[in-house]
Write an enzyme that holds these catalytic residues in place. Structure first.
Site, PDB file in Angstrom:
ATOM      1  N   GLU A  21       0.831  -1.207   0.000  1.00  0.00           N
ATOM      2  CA  GLU A  21       0.000   0.000   0.000  1.00  0.00           C
ATOM      3  C   GLU A  21       0.868   1.260   0.000  1.00  0.00           C
ATOM      4  O   GLU A  21       0.530   2.253  -0.662  1.00  0.00           O
ATOM      5  CB  GLU A  21      -0.944  -0.009   1.200  1.00  0.00           C
ATOM      6  CG  GLU A  21      -2.037  -1.062   1.038  1.00  0.00           C
ATOM      7  CD  GLU A  21      -2.918  -1.192   2.255  1.00  0.00           C
ATOM      8  OE1 GLU A  21      -4.075  -0.746   2.189  1.00  0.00           O
ATOM      9  OE2 GLU A  21      -2.431  -1.729   3.286  1.00  0.00           O
ATOM     10  N   GLU A  41      -4.662  -9.470   3.551  1.00  0.00           N
ATOM     11  CA  GLU A  41      -5.633  -9.100   4.586  1.00  0.00           C
ATOM     12  C   GLU A  41      -6.918  -9.927   4.566  1.00  0.00           C
ATOM     13  O   GLU A  41      -7.390 -10.353   5.617  1.00  0.00           O
ATOM     14  CB  GLU A  41      -5.971  -7.597   4.487  1.00  0.00           C
ATOM     15  CG  GLU A  41      -4.839  -6.678   4.876  1.00  0.00           C
ATOM     16  CD  GLU A  41      -3.902  -6.308   3.737  1.00  0.00           C
ATOM     17  OE1 GLU A  41      -3.117  -5.359   3.905  1.00  0.00           O
ATOM     18  OE2 GLU A  41      -3.941  -6.974   2.674  1.00  0.00           O
TER      19      GLU A  41
END
Length: 130
Positions: A21, A41
Site C-alpha cells: 500500500e 488481509e
C-alpha cells in the site's frame, strides 16, 4: 499524494499489506521481476485498510483490484507489470534501485513547474466526474 514532489517506489523483495500500500501511494513504482507482492488481509479476516482498497482500483481498475485483494494471492514483479501495478521492472534487486533512481532523474530533468502542474492535474482529475 500530498507530497510536493513526485515519488518513486522501488520494490526489490517482499511487499505485503501495508508495504504494498505504501508503494501504491507513490506516483510511480519499479519492481524486481521476482519480487513478491500480496494483499493478505482478506485471508486474515480483514481488508487492506491503509488505502489499498482505494488506490489499487484507481491504478489497475476494479476487476484486477478485486482479483488481487479478494483472493489474497501472491504475484511477482513481472505479473505486477502486466497488471499495471508497477510501471517498470528490473532484472535484479540492485537494478531495481538503479532503475528507480534513473526514473527519478528523468523526471528531475524536466521543468519543475511543468512536472508539478501535470502531476496536480492528473491527481485532481481522478476525482472529477465525466
Amino acid at each position: 499524494k500530498h507530497c510536493a514532489l513526485p515519488t518513486v517506489a522501488a520494490v526489490n523483495g517482499f511487499a505485503f499489506g501495508w508495504g504494498l500500500e505504501l508503494a501504491l501511494s507513490c506516483d510511480l513504482r519499479v519492481a524486481y521481476e521476482e519480487a513478491t507482492m500480496c494483499f493478505p488481509e482478506t485471508s486474515l479476516g480483514i481488508f487492506p485498510g491503509a488505502m489499498g482498497t482505494v488506490l489499487l482500483p484507481r491504478i489497475v481498475g476494479p476487476s484486477v483490484a478485486k482479483d488481487l485483494i479478494l483472493t489474497s494471492r501472491r504475484f511477482t514483479g513481472s505479473e505486477a507489470l502486466k497488471l499495471g501495478v508497477v510501471n517498470r521492472t528490473a532484472f535484479s534487486p540492485d537494478a531495481t534501485i538503479a532503475t528507480a533512481i534513473e526514473l527519478a532523474h528523468q523526471i528531475a530533468e524536466n521543468a519543475p513547474l511543468g512536472v508539478r502542474g501535470a502531476r496536480t492535474v492528473i491527481d485532481q482529475g481522478l476525482d472529477l466526474p465525466f
